[in-house]
Design a protein around this motif. Structure first.
Motif, PDB file in Angstrom:
ATOM      1  N   SER A  21       0.835  -1.207   0.000  1.00 25.01           N
ATOM      2  CA  SER A  21       0.000   0.000   0.000  1.00 25.01           C
ATOM      3  C   SER A  21       0.867   1.253   0.000  1.00 25.01           C
ATOM      4  CB  SER A  21      -0.935   0.008   1.211  1.00 25.01           C
ATOM      5  OG  SER A  21      -1.833  -1.063   1.132  1.00 25.01           O
ATOM      6  N   PHE A  22       1.940   1.242   0.766  1.00 21.10           N
ATOM      7  CA  PHE A  22       2.879   2.369   0.769  1.00 21.10           C
ATOM      8  C   PHE A  22       3.468   2.560  -0.626  1.00 21.10           C
ATOM      9  CE2 PHE A  22       7.273   3.907   1.136  1.00 21.10           C
ATOM     10  CZ  PHE A  22       7.037   5.156   1.677  1.00 21.10           C
ATOM     11  N   LEU A  23       3.862   1.470  -1.268  1.00 17.92           N
ATOM     12  CA  LEU A  23       4.385   1.562  -2.634  1.00 17.92           C
ATOM     13  C   LEU A  23       3.336   2.119  -3.589  1.00 17.92           C
ATOM     14  CD1 LEU A  23       6.368  -1.789  -2.980  1.00 17.92           C
ATOM     15  CD2 LEU A  23       7.315   0.516  -2.999  1.00 17.92           C
ATOM     16  N   SER A  24       2.111   1.646  -3.443  1.00 15.40           N
ATOM     17  CA  SER A  24       1.029   2.100  -4.306  1.00 15.40           C
ATOM     18  C   SER A  24       0.780   3.604  -4.131  1.00 15.40           C
ATOM     19  CB  SER A  24      -0.244   1.311  -3.991  1.00 15.40           C
ATOM     20  OG  SER A  24      -1.285   1.676  -4.845  1.00 15.40           O
ATOM     21  N   LEU A  25       0.751   4.068  -2.895  1.00 18.19           N
ATOM     22  CA  LEU A  25       0.528   5.491  -2.640  1.00 18.19           C
ATOM     23  C   LEU A  25       1.667   6.347  -3.187  1.00 18.19           C
ATOM     24  CD1 LEU A  25      -0.884   5.470   1.009  1.00 18.19           C
ATOM     25  CD2 LEU A  25      -2.065   6.217  -1.054  1.00 18.19           C
ATOM     26  N   THR A  26       2.886   5.933  -2.942  1.00 16.95           N
ATOM     27  CA  THR A  26       4.010   6.734  -3.422  1.00 16.95           C
ATOM     28  C   THR A  26       4.119   6.694  -4.946  1.00 16.95           C
ATOM     29  OG1 THR A  26       5.537   4.884  -3.022  1.00 16.95           O
ATOM     30  CG2 THR A  26       5.376   6.565  -1.300  1.00 16.95           C
ATOM     31  N   LEU A  27       3.794   5.567  -5.554  1.00 16.31           N
ATOM     32  CA  LEU A  27       3.782   5.505  -7.020  1.00 16.31           C
ATOM     33  C   LEU A  27       2.676   6.383  -7.592  1.00 16.31           C
ATOM     34  CD1 LEU A  27       4.472   1.726  -7.673  1.00 16.31           C
ATOM     35  CD2 LEU A  27       5.869   3.639  -8.446  1.00 16.31           C
ATOM     36  N   HIS A  28       1.529   6.420  -6.922  1.00 16.29           N
ATOM     37  CA  HIS A  28       0.439   7.284  -7.378  1.00 16.29           C
ATOM     38  C   HIS A  28       0.868   8.746  -7.303  1.00 16.29           C
ATOM     39  CE1 HIS A  28      -3.377   9.447  -7.414  1.00 16.29           C
ATOM     40  NE2 HIS A  28      -3.860   8.398  -8.058  1.00 16.29           N
ATOM     41  N   LEU A  29       1.498   9.127  -6.212  1.00 16.03           N
ATOM     42  CA  LEU A  29       1.988  10.494  -6.067  1.00 16.03           C
ATOM     43  C   LEU A  29       3.011  10.811  -7.150  1.00 16.03           C
ATOM     44  CD1 LEU A  29       2.143  13.157  -4.463  1.00 16.03           C
ATOM     45  CD2 LEU A  29       3.908  12.078  -3.049  1.00 16.03           C
ATOM     46  N   GLU A  30       3.888   9.884  -7.432  1.00 12.92           N
ATOM     47  CA  GLU A  30       4.911  10.075  -8.454  1.00 12.92           C
ATOM     48  C   GLU A  30       4.305  10.175  -9.851  1.00 12.92           C
ATOM     49  OE1 GLU A  30       8.788  10.568  -9.829  1.00 12.92           O
ATOM     50  OE2 GLU A  30       8.149  10.426  -7.749  1.00 12.92           O
ATOM     51  N   ALA A  31       3.348   9.304 -10.157  1.00 12.34           N
ATOM     52  CA  ALA A  31       2.774   9.263 -11.502  1.00 12.34           C
ATOM     53  C   ALA A  31       1.780  10.401 -11.746  1.00 12.34           C
ATOM     54  CB  ALA A  31       2.084   7.921 -11.735  1.00 12.34           C
ATOM     55  N   GLU A  32       0.948  10.688 -10.758  1.00  7.90           N
ATOM     56  CA  GLU A  32      -0.123  11.667 -10.948  1.00  7.90           C
ATOM     57  C   GLU A  32       0.224  13.064 -10.441  1.00  7.90           C
ATOM     58  OE1 GLU A  32      -2.945  10.864 -12.558  1.00  7.90           O
ATOM     59  OE2 GLU A  32      -2.275   8.791 -12.782  1.00  7.90           O
ATOM     60  N   GLY A  33       1.225  13.166  -9.563  1.00 10.39           N
ATOM     61  CA  GLY A  33       1.593  14.459  -9.008  1.00 10.39           C
ATOM     62  C   GLY A  33       0.665  14.920  -7.894  1.00 10.39           C
ATOM     63  N   ARG A  34      -0.136  14.026  -7.371  1.00 12.07           N
ATOM     64  CA  ARG A  34      -1.066  14.340  -6.286  1.00 12.07           C
ATOM     65  C   ARG A  34      -1.379  13.056  -5.527  1.00 12.07           C
ATOM     66  NH1 ARG A  34      -6.066  12.506  -7.779  1.00 12.07           N
ATOM     67  NH2 ARG A  34      -6.307  12.063  -9.972  1.00 12.07           N
ATOM     68  N   TRP A  35      -1.901  13.213  -4.317  1.00  8.64           N
ATOM     69  CA  TRP A  35      -2.321  12.055  -3.542  1.00  8.64           C
ATOM     70  C   TRP A  35      -3.633  11.520  -4.102  1.00  8.64           C
ATOM     71  CZ3 TRP A  35       1.235   9.947  -0.694  1.00  8.64           C
ATOM     72  CH2 TRP A  35       2.220  10.727  -0.120  1.00  8.64           C
ATOM     73  N   PRO A  36      -3.937  10.246  -3.886  1.00  9.96           N
ATOM     74  CA  PRO A  36      -5.173   9.680  -4.445  1.00  9.96           C
ATOM     75  C   PRO A  36      -6.449  10.370  -3.960  1.00  9.96           C
ATOM     76  CG  PRO A  36      -3.736   7.933  -3.643  1.00  9.96           C
ATOM     77  CD  PRO A  36      -3.118   9.232  -3.229  1.00  9.96           C
ATOM     78  N   TRP A  37      -6.444  10.943  -2.781  1.00 11.32           N
ATOM     79  CA  TRP A  37      -7.644  11.554  -2.228  1.00 11.32           C
ATOM     80  C   TRP A  37      -7.785  13.023  -2.627  1.00 11.32           C
ATOM     81  CZ3 TRP A  37      -3.735   9.405   0.721  1.00 11.32           C
ATOM     82  CH2 TRP A  37      -2.835  10.300   1.279  1.00 11.32           C
ATOM     83  N   GLN A  38      -6.773  13.573  -3.313  1.00 10.68           N
ATOM     84  CA  GLN A  38      -6.864  14.948  -3.777  1.00 10.68           C
ATOM     85  C   GLN A  38      -7.557  15.013  -5.122  1.00 10.68           C
ATOM     86  OE1 GLN A  38      -2.660  15.933  -3.660  1.00 10.68           O
ATOM     87  NE2 GLN A  38      -3.005  17.281  -1.897  1.00 10.68           N
ATOM     88  N   LYS A  39      -8.304  16.103  -5.344  1.00 14.09           N
ATOM     89  CA  LYS A  39      -8.984  16.279  -6.619  1.00 14.09           C
ATOM     90  C   LYS A  39      -7.968  16.575  -7.713  1.00 14.09           C
ATOM     91  CE  LYS A  39     -13.367  17.898  -4.830  1.00 14.09           C
ATOM     92  NZ  LYS A  39     -14.337  18.994  -4.791  1.00 14.09           N
ATOM     93  N   ASP A  40      -8.300  16.144  -8.916  1.00 17.27           N
ATOM     94  CA  ASP A  40      -7.453  16.411 -10.071  1.00 17.27           C
ATOM     95  C   ASP A  40      -7.593  17.874 -10.443  1.00 17.27           C
ATOM     96  OD1 ASP A  40      -5.808  16.120 -12.222  1.00 17.27           O
ATOM     97  OD2 ASP A  40      -7.174  14.888 -13.404  1.00 17.27           O
ATOM     98  N   SER A  41      -6.488  18.584 -10.507  1.00 16.24           N
ATOM     99  CA  SER A  41      -6.539  20.023 -10.797  1.00 16.24           C
ATOM    100  C   SER A  41      -6.680  20.293 -12.294  1.00 16.24           C
ATOM    101  CB  SER A  41      -5.293  20.713 -10.254  1.00 16.24           C
ATOM    102  OG  SER A  41      -4.133  20.154 -10.837  1.00 16.24           O
ATOM    103  N   ALA A  42      -6.277  19.360 -13.128  1.00 16.90           N
ATOM    104  CA  ALA A  42      -6.375  19.552 -14.576  1.00 16.90           C
ATOM    105  C   ALA A  42      -7.775  19.205 -15.066  1.00 16.90           C
ATOM    106  CB  ALA A  42      -5.341  18.686 -15.295  1.00 16.90           C
ATOM    107  N   PRO A  43      -8.276  19.944 -16.060  1.00 17.50           N
ATOM    108  CA  PRO A  43      -9.617  19.641 -16.580  1.00 17.50           C
ATOM    109  C   PRO A  43      -9.653  18.355 -17.365  1.00 17.50           C
ATOM    110  CG  PRO A  43      -8.634  21.491 -17.784  1.00 17.50           C
ATOM    111  CD  PRO A  43      -7.680  21.098 -16.695  1.00 17.50           C
TER     112      PRO A  43
END
Length: 125
Positions: free
Chosen positions: A103-125
């Motif tokens: 889960s830690f790997l998944s969260l950090t990979l998500h932050l790395e790939a998306e530039g945001r945490w999974p629970w944060q809204k996507d800022s790009a339209p």
């Protein structure tokens, strides 16, 4: 006679669940391999035709997403096999540690790939 049949059915059930758990884990590995291959192929095809750095960013994002999805399947397989098949406290503790690490790997990979945490809204339209 019924006790023998119940034991046989329970053994068969545990064998099926074990195979299903390994199957889900194998699918997770397959997702990572195929996703990595697709990401790499896309990168090799496009890195000269797009702006500098764009292909690399897309490559990292695609690769990260395939790893994250594969990790989800690996976690699911671990849960199925450990909770249903191995019911000792030691095995549950090992499962908890494996899930925590993945889960830690998944969260950090998500932050790395998306530039945001999974629970944060996507800022790009």
């Amino acid at each position: 006679m019924d006790t023998f049949r119940d034991d046989e059915m329970q053994t068969s059930f545990l064998e099926v669940i074990t195979v299903v758990g390994f199957g889900i884990e194998a699918f997770g590995i397959l997702v990572i391999i195929i996703g990595s291959g697709i990401s790499t192929t896309t990168f090799v095809r496009t890195y000269r035709s797009v702006e500098e750095g764009v292909a690399y960013k897309k490559y990292r994002k695609g690769l990260g997403r395939s790893i994250i999805l594969g990790l989800e399947f690996l976690i699911a397989g671990d849960i199925i096999r450990t909770v249903v098949v191995a019911d000792s406290l030691e095995n549950v503790g090992i499962l908890a540690l494996i899930i925590l690490i993945r889960s830690f790997l998944s969260l950090t990979l998500h932050l790395e790939a998306e530039g945001r945490w999974p629970w944060q809204k996507d800022s790009a339209p």
